[in-house]
Write a protein that holds these residues in place. Structure first.
Motif, PDB file in Angstrom:
ATOM      1  N   UNK A  48       0.841  -1.203   0.000  1.00 36.56           N
ATOM      2  CA  UNK A  48       0.000   0.000   0.000  1.00 36.56           C
ATOM      3  C   UNK A  48       0.874   1.250   0.000  1.00 36.56           C
ATOM      4  N   UNK A  49       1.909   1.241   0.808  1.00 35.32           N
ATOM      5  CA  UNK A  49       2.797   2.398   0.893  1.00 35.32           C
ATOM      6  C   UNK A  49       3.435   2.709  -0.455  1.00 35.32           C
ATOM      7  N   UNK A  50       3.769   1.668  -1.211  1.00 39.72           N
ATOM      8  CA  UNK A  50       4.445   1.861  -2.497  1.00 39.72           C
ATOM      9  C   UNK A  50       3.463   1.987  -3.659  1.00 39.72           C
ATOM     10  N   UNK A  51       2.158   2.107  -3.365  1.00 39.78           N
ATOM     11  CA  UNK A  51       1.191   2.398  -4.419  1.00 39.78           C
ATOM     12  C   UNK A  51       0.481   1.203  -5.000  1.00 39.78           C
ATOM     13  N   UNK A  52       0.534   0.046  -4.320  1.00 37.28           N
ATOM     14  CA  UNK A  52      -0.130  -1.167  -4.817  1.00 37.28           C
ATOM     15  C   UNK A  52      -1.015  -1.724  -3.704  1.00 37.28           C
ATOM     16  N   UNK A  53      -2.305  -1.410  -3.749  1.00 33.50           N
ATOM     17  CA  UNK A  53      -3.210  -1.836  -2.681  1.00 33.50           C
ATOM     18  C   UNK A  53      -3.731  -3.237  -2.944  1.00 33.50           C
ATOM     19  N   UNK A  54      -3.460  -4.206  -2.027  1.00 32.51           N
ATOM     20  CA  UNK A  54      -3.939  -5.573  -2.225  1.00 32.51           C
ATOM     21  C   UNK A  54      -5.438  -5.691  -1.942  1.00 32.51           C
ATOM     22  N   UNK A  55      -5.990  -6.832  -2.326  1.00 25.99           N
ATOM     23  CA  UNK A  55      -7.385  -7.142  -2.042  1.00 25.99           C
ATOM     24  C   UNK A  55      -7.588  -7.297  -0.533  1.00 25.99           C
ATOM     25  N   UNK A  56      -8.774  -6.945  -0.060  1.00 34.48           N
ATOM     26  CA  UNK A  56      -9.091  -7.134   1.352  1.00 34.48           C
ATOM     27  C   UNK A  56      -9.018  -5.846   2.145  1.00 34.48           C
ATOM     28  N   UNK A  57      -9.658  -5.869   3.312  1.00 31.50           N
ATOM     29  CA  UNK A  57      -9.668  -4.717   4.198  1.00 31.50           C
ATOM     30  C   UNK A  57      -9.005  -5.074   5.526  1.00 31.50           C
ATOM     31  N   UNK A  58      -8.611  -4.034   6.242  1.00 29.99           N
ATOM     32  CA  UNK A  58      -7.952  -4.215   7.538  1.00 29.99           C
ATOM     33  C   UNK A  58      -8.945  -3.907   8.649  1.00 29.99           C
ATOM     34  N   UNK A  59      -9.165  -4.881   9.538  1.00 28.65           N
ATOM     35  CA  UNK A  59     -10.104  -4.704  10.632  1.00 28.65           C
ATOM     36  C   UNK A  59      -9.429  -4.039  11.827  1.00 28.65           C
ATOM     37  N   UNK A  60     -10.215  -3.255  12.564  1.00 27.92           N
ATOM     38  CA  UNK A  60      -9.748  -2.585  13.775  1.00 27.92           C
ATOM     39  C   UNK A  60      -8.438  -1.840  13.528  1.00 27.92           C
ATOM     40  N   UNK A  61      -8.441  -1.047  12.466  1.00 28.60           N
ATOM     41  CA  UNK A  61      -7.206  -0.372  12.053  1.00 28.60           C
ATOM     42  C   UNK A  61      -7.480   1.117  11.909  1.00 28.60           C
ATOM     43  N   UNK A  62      -6.567   1.937  12.403  1.00 32.39           N
ATOM     44  CA  UNK A  62      -6.679   3.379  12.257  1.00 32.39           C
ATOM     45  C   UNK A  62      -6.436   3.749  10.795  1.00 32.39           C
ATOM     46  N   UNK A  63      -7.449   4.234  10.068  1.00 33.45           N
ATOM     47  CA  UNK A  63      -7.264   4.540   8.642  1.00 33.45           C
ATOM     48  C   UNK A  63      -6.306   5.697   8.398  1.00 33.45           C
ATOM     49  N   UNK A  64      -5.986   6.478   9.452  1.00 38.52           N
ATOM     50  CA  UNK A  64      -5.057   7.591   9.306  1.00 38.52           C
ATOM     51  C   UNK A  64      -3.622   7.211   9.679  1.00 38.52           C
ATOM     52  N   UNK A  65      -3.359   5.909   9.781  1.00 37.78           N
ATOM     53  CA  UNK A  65      -2.003   5.459  10.112  1.00 37.78           C
ATOM     54  C   UNK A  65      -0.999   5.926   9.058  1.00 37.78           C
TER      55      UNK A  65
END
Length: 581
Positions: A48-65
């Motif tokens: 994600x950091x390098x511009x390639x977002x994988x399939x799936x979501x992150x649970x209980x995660x701060x979206x502003x990390x």
């Protein structure tokens, strides 16, 4: 050989005051932990950091990390900071090289950095575009959410391209050089231009045929009554344009007010940030800034004024708000310009119709109108248009012939056969090592296996391993890290899981960096093991200060660069003067 290697990843949550940093060995890395301890979250953020977002979501995660990935390209270190879609690139000393919140601009920056030159065809435009980071990592990341299936679902962003997988695999395996895909993209664009000219030619001939049937050459069929009908029709069209013009004017005024409002909010935010900067400078100059003495009770405190009064947190939130407002301002300005463009087009149509009406209301020589509408003049116009289109079509076809000749020269069938043969040999050896039978037929690079049961994941791993073998060969000259999450699919028994982990640790190319996530303890010999042992707590408060001190200066640089985008006060744009009618 160009070598890409991950060095570390840092994750920082300002909201939760938690963080984590994990460093990687240049060769074999094992990340061990039970389910929900954060293994997948960690490796997903690498991409994600390098511009390639994988399939799936992150649970209980701060979206502003805030995430920071440090990596090497040919031995030179770089760091990428990511936050809410914005990214910045820094060199080994921390110097800012690029900051952007545009995915397209970041794709260009990343491709130039790693030497990724693959061109693919956009489904949306049909034009050739540079492949983004998701295409760069696609063959080298097995994600537990999308990779252990029969389709290439690891990165949803690859779906924006037309048939990307074959091109990606042939690019990395060396079957086709990068220049081949650049030419294919150019060929696609030129073919569309040539097809458009052919369609224009067909429409032109069809219109000419209808004209010949209704108005033979030498016979003019135009009556006074018909002429009066045309005047009434043009008058009606002009009235409709007047109504549309009033609607667009009102829309333009509303959008102008939105632009002015957003710009005012941005300027207000900048004024607040300037006040914060002054306060920060004053507090930083106070003696013993790390200790503060209460003027009332004399108590000494270890934290600074900045920490106790929340200045830094307020400023950070204000910076993020300002960045959001700037993006909104860009969108609003574009919409304003689009409406103004509609008004300009409308005014052009209005002027054209009004000119015709004025001509027909004045002294009119009917014979001049008849001559201008005569069949002979119309056929002459058709001939001139046909000649022009035929010339353009000939030029496009000549360019296509040149590109096809160059593509043939770049297609080496012998080289392709050698690479496919090497892939099949590696595939066979991997299947044998992983205790899975041979699939039917002769597999090739895009023959992704699909088998149910516990043998399915091992067969898929054998397929990936064969791909990695040829992709790390001498044809492409590039080494890219492989990330596997997680090999324990379809509930592998202990014996088969031991075989899988042993294969991963010992049988993959030596030049390749490996990061593998597992849920169970393994005796496989890897160079570094990182253990996650707290469920839903991959980020921990004890890492916060250390990670913040490393990441915050780079994060601030990114924000400062994005905030320095042009934010001059928007001048109220007005539509060009219209006619009195």
């Amino acid at each position: 050989m160009r070598i890409f290697q991950f060095e570390s990843i840092s994750l920082l949550s300002h909201r939760d005051k938690k963080a984590r940093k994990v460093s990687f060995h240049p060769h074999r890395n094992l990340i061990q932990g039970e389910n929900h301890t954060g293994k997948s979250s960690l490796v997903k953020h690498l991409f994600v950091t390098l511009g390639a977002k994988p399939l799936g979501t992150l649970e209980q995660w701060d979206p502003q990390t805030v995430s920071a990935v440090r990596f090497k390209v040919d031995g030179e270190s770089f760091t990428v900071i990511h936050h809410s879609g914005a990214r910045s690139l820094h060199d080994s000393s921390g110097k800012l090289l690029k900051a952007t919140d545009s995915p397209a601009a970041w794709a260009e920056t990343f491709a130039a950095l790693v030497g990724f030159k693959l061109m693919l065809t956009s489904k949306k435009t049909g034009q050739g575009v540079l492949a983004d980071p998701s295409c760069f990592f696609l063959p080298f990341y097995i994600d537990q959410d999308g990779s252990w299936r029969e389709k290439w679902d690891t990165f949803p962003a690859t779906m924006q391209y037309a048939a990307p997988v074959r091109s990606i695999l042939e690019y990395f395996s060396g079957i086709k050089p990068a220049e081949y895909y650049e030419l294919k993209s150019e060929q696609s664009a030129i073919s569309k231009e040539a097809d458009a000219r052919v369609s224009e030619m067909k429409l032109l001939e069809r219109a000419r045929g209808r004209l010949s049937q209704t108005l033979p050459v030498g016979t003019v069929k135009l009556s006074e009554a018909g002429f009066e009908d045309e005047i009434r029709r043009l008058t009606s069209e002009a009235n409709e344009l007047n109504g549309l013009q009033e609607t667009l004017r009102a829309k333009y005024v509303r959008e102008g007010e939105v632009v002015a409002s957003i710009n005012h909010q941005i300027q207000t935010a900048f004024a607040s940030l300037r006040e914060y900067a002054g306060d920060q400078k004053y507090l930083a100059n106070i003696a013993n800034a790390n200790e503060i003495v209460c003027p009332t009770c004399g108590a000494e405190h270890e934290q600074s004024f900045l920490h106790y009064l929340g200045y830094a947190e307020d400023a950070r939130i204000l910076e993020e708000l300002t960045r959001t407002l700037q993006r909104d301002l860009v969108t609003a300005r574009r919409q304003l310009e689009s409406t103004n463009e509609e008004l300009r087009t409308l005014r052009g149509n209005y002027a054209r119709i009004n000119g015709i009406l004025e001509q027909k209301r004045g002294d009119l020589r009917f014979q001049e109108v008849v001559e201008s509408q005569g069949a002979q003049a119309a056929h002459r116009a058709f001939d001139a248009e046909r000649e022009q289109i035929a010339g353009e079509l000939a030029d496009w076809n000549a360019k296509l012939a040149e590109i096809e000749a160059r593509l043939d020269a770049l297609t080496d069938k012998k080289r392709a056969k050698r690479i496919v043969a090497a892939f099949r040999e590696a595939y066979q050896l991997a299947r044998k090592s992983l205790n899975v039978p041979d699939p039917s037929g002769n597999p090739n690079l895009v023959s992704r296996p699909n088998r149910s049961g516990s043998g399915g994941p091992r067969l898929l791993l054998a397929y990936y391993a064969a791909l990695w073998k040829v992709c790390h060969g001498e044809q492409l000259g590039m080494s890219i890290p492989v990330v596997i999450d997680s090999p324990n699919q379809q509930d592998q028994d202990d014996l088969n899981l031991h075989v899988v982990l042993g294969f991963i640790a010992e049988s993959l190319p030596d030049s390749m960096q490996l990061i593998v996530c597992v849920t169970k303890h393994s005796d496989a010999q890897l160079d570094k093991t990182t253990v996650f042992d707290k469920k839903y707590s991959m980020l921990l408060p004890e890492y916060y200060d250390e990670v913040e001190s490393d990441v915050e200066p780079l994060y601030r640089q990114m924000n400062a660069a994005l905030l320095s985008l042009p934010t001059d006060e928007v001048k109220e744009e007005k539509p060009e003067a219209d006619s009195d009618e």
